[in-house]
Structure formats: C-alpha cells, structure tokens
Design a protein around this motif. Structure first.
Motif, mmCIF file in Angstrom:
data_model
loop_
_atom_site.group_PDB
_atom_site.id
_atom_site.type_symbol
_atom_site.label_atom_id
_atom_site.label_comp_id
_atom_site.label_asym_id
_atom_site.label_seq_id
_atom_site.Cartn_x
_atom_site.Cartn_y
_atom_site.Cartn_z
ATOM 1 N N SER A 214 0.871 -1.176 0.000
ATOM 2 C CA SER A 214 0.000 0.000 0.000
ATOM 3 C C SER A 214 0.904 1.221 0.000
ATOM 4 O O SER A 214 2.123 1.108 0.134
ATOM 5 N N CYS A 215 0.301 2.378 -0.141
ATOM 6 C CA CYS A 215 1.060 3.630 -0.168
ATOM 7 C C CYS A 215 0.672 4.464 1.041
ATOM 8 O O CYS A 215 -0.506 4.546 1.413
ATOM 9 N N CYS A 216 1.651 5.120 1.666
ATOM 10 C CA CYS A 216 1.353 5.961 2.831
ATOM 11 C C CYS A 216 0.720 7.295 2.432
ATOM 12 O O CYS A 216 0.296 8.059 3.303
ATOM 13 N N LEU A 217 0.706 7.604 1.133
ATOM 14 C CA LEU A 217 0.038 8.776 0.557
ATOM 15 C C LEU A 217 0.804 10.091 0.714
ATOM 16 O O LEU A 217 0.326 11.128 0.252
ATOM 17 N N ILE A 218 1.987 10.077 1.300
ATOM 18 C CA ILE A 218 2.648 11.355 1.559
ATOM 19 C C ILE A 218 2.987 12.103 0.268
ATOM 20 O O ILE A 218 3.038 13.333 0.260
ATOM 21 N N TYR A 219 3.179 11.385 -0.833
ATOM 22 C CA TYR A 219 3.471 12.061 -2.096
ATOM 23 C C TYR A 219 2.345 13.017 -2.478
ATOM 24 O O TYR A 219 2.564 14.027 -3.171
ATOM 25 N N ARG A 220 1.116 12.742 -2.009
ATOM 26 C CA ARG A 220 -0.032 13.564 -2.369
ATOM 27 C C ARG A 220 -0.075 14.878 -1.590
ATOM 28 O O ARG A 220 -0.911 15.741 -1.881
ATOM 29 N N SER A 221 0.796 15.046 -0.618
ATOM 30 C CA SER A 221 0.828 16.304 0.123
ATOM 31 C C SER A 221 1.589 17.395 -0.616
ATOM 32 O O SER A 221 1.478 18.578 -0.276
ATOM 33 N N ALA A 222 2.349 17.026 -1.641
ATOM 34 C CA ALA A 222 3.112 18.006 -2.419
ATOM 35 C C ALA A 222 2.215 18.663 -3.468
ATOM 36 O O ALA A 222 1.182 18.106 -3.854
ATOM 37 N N PRO A 223 2.568 19.849 -3.924
ATOM 38 C CA PRO A 223 1.771 20.502 -4.963
ATOM 39 C C PRO A 223 1.570 19.595 -6.175
ATOM 40 O O PRO A 223 2.511 18.968 -6.662
ATOM 41 N N GLY A 224 0.334 19.522 -6.639
ATOM 42 C CA GLY A 224 0.024 18.684 -7.789
ATOM 43 C C GLY A 224 0.137 17.204 -7.523
ATOM 44 O O GLY A 224 0.143 16.403 -8.460
#
Length: 244
Positions: A214-224
């Motif tokens: 699974s993914c921890c989703l932290i990449y989605r906190s960056a712009p875009g």
C-alpha cells in the motif's frame, strides 16, 4: 540460568539505539507531569490537524490542498513508528514484550522529529522469542491507534502497510546501530510480517528488499500530488500520477 535484566536496564539499552527508540518511564497508574499528556483520542485528532497544517505550509499551499486522509496517514505512520520501534528492540534484544494500552502512553506532541514518549514502568515484561506476544501489541494499542484514524478515512489497508513499514524501518535502524543484531532483527520482521495481523501487507525479496503493498500517501501532500515516493512504496511514478 540466564540473567534477566531489570526493566530499567532494558529501557536504557533500547534508548541507546537512537531517537526513535528513546523511552521515558512513569509509575504505573500515575500520569507524569506536564508537558506529558496521555495519547488519547482528542489529542490524536489534534495531531492530524497539526500535521495537515504543517504539510500545507511545507508545500506553500492552502490547507484545503492537503487531503485529511493524507495527514492522517502521515500521523499514523509517525506514531506507529514511535510505538513499534522500542517494542521491536525489546523483542529482539531480550525476548521482552512491551505490554500497554494506548491510554497508558504519554507523549509530548511536538512537530518535527520523533515525539518524546513515556511508558509505565510495568510495560516491560518478560516474554519469549515467539511472535505471539508481539501480536498482542499489534492487536492492542496499535489497533487502537488505527481505529483513531478511521474518522479521517484512512483505510485499514494503508494502516496495515504503515505498521509493516514502521517495523521495517525499525529493523533497519536496529541493524545499523547494532550490526550484531541484524540477523535477529530481520528474522523477527519476517515472523511478524507472516503473522495474522500483518500478513500480505508487504513483501520481502530474496535479497531482503522490503516493499509494502500500500502507499502511505505522503506524495499527495506536495503541490500537484507530485511528491517523491518512499523507497518501500508499492507505487511507481506513472501509477502515482494517476492514483486516487
């Protein structure tokens, strides 16, 4: 007869492994003085809000640009790592089990770096090298922590991946600090990943390479939503670009 170290000696040896393993203690049934606070639901909710604000500011974005579930996952992973790292160290070092409920944990909810953590002196108990004792920790306070994240739409699949990732990170840190414990740490990790609480949450290759499912989703906190992926992420960059 093998000498069994006192709980204070176990805590000292765990803490020597690094900041993610550092532990204070307080008497069982007695809360430590401020600034220590119990790791209770309202403070965990406040932590999610604070992490969301911090992530938004770090990316130069408005608060609404950071999804609540992303902040919840980052919060969950950070707190899980703090709870699991010393527990794994006790397990690897002495076959000890850290036994506590989430409400027994006291912390200082500062942002930036591992949060200070204190456990009751009764938490360090004799155990065995079998994984069942550790499973009680995953089914107890770590399950409580996961439940505290459900109002923020953090899925159990991601939460289990966070636990696996936290354990892998702790294994890596123990091995770096104490190379003599590397083999034992990796064996403990494999046992726990094969156990009922974390089965199918991650894979380990023949060379020991760890990858969560699974993914921890932290990449989605960056712009875009274009942030860097973690080294153990299930996603690759094209997948991340379209993941929801």
């Amino acid at each position: 007869m093998m000498f069994a170290p006192q709980p204070s000696a176990v805590i000292k040896e765990i803490t020597a492994l690094g900041p993610f393993f550092s532990l204070g203690t307080h008497p069982a049934g007695a809360a430590p003085a401020e600034p220590w606070v119990a790791m209770a639901g309202p403070l965990i909710e406040a932590r999610v809000a604070a992490v969301r604000e911090w992530l938004a500011a770090a990316g130069g974005q408005p608060l609404d640009a950071v999804e609540v579930r992303v902040a919840a996952s980052v919060t969950h992973l950070g707190l899980a790592a703090r709870l699991l790292s010393p527990a794994l160290a006790a397990y690897v070092l002495h076959g000890r089990v850290l036994a506590f409920g989430l409400a027994d944990v006291h912390w200082q909810p500062v942002l930036g770096g591992p949060v200070p953590l204190s456990l009751p002196t009764s938490a360090v108990r004799p155990g065995s090298s079998e994984p069942e004792g550790f499973e009680a920790l995953l089914d107890g306070p770590l399950a409580e922590l996961g439940a505290a994240m459900r109002p923020f739409a953090l899925s159990p699949h991601i939460a289990r991946g966070n636990l696996a990732s936290a354990l892998n990170g702790a294994t890596t840190m123990i091995s770096a600090a104490r190379p003599d414990l590397a083999s034992r740490s990796r064996a403990a990790l494999r046992l726990l990943l094969d156990g009922p609480a974390l089965r199918d949450s991650a894979t380990t290759g023949p060379n020991g390479a760890f990858r969560r499912r699974s993914c921890c989703l932290i990449y989605r906190s960056a712009p875009g939503h274009r942030g860097a992926l973690c080294g153990d992420c299930v996603l690759d960059r094209p997948a991340a670009a379209t993941a929801k």
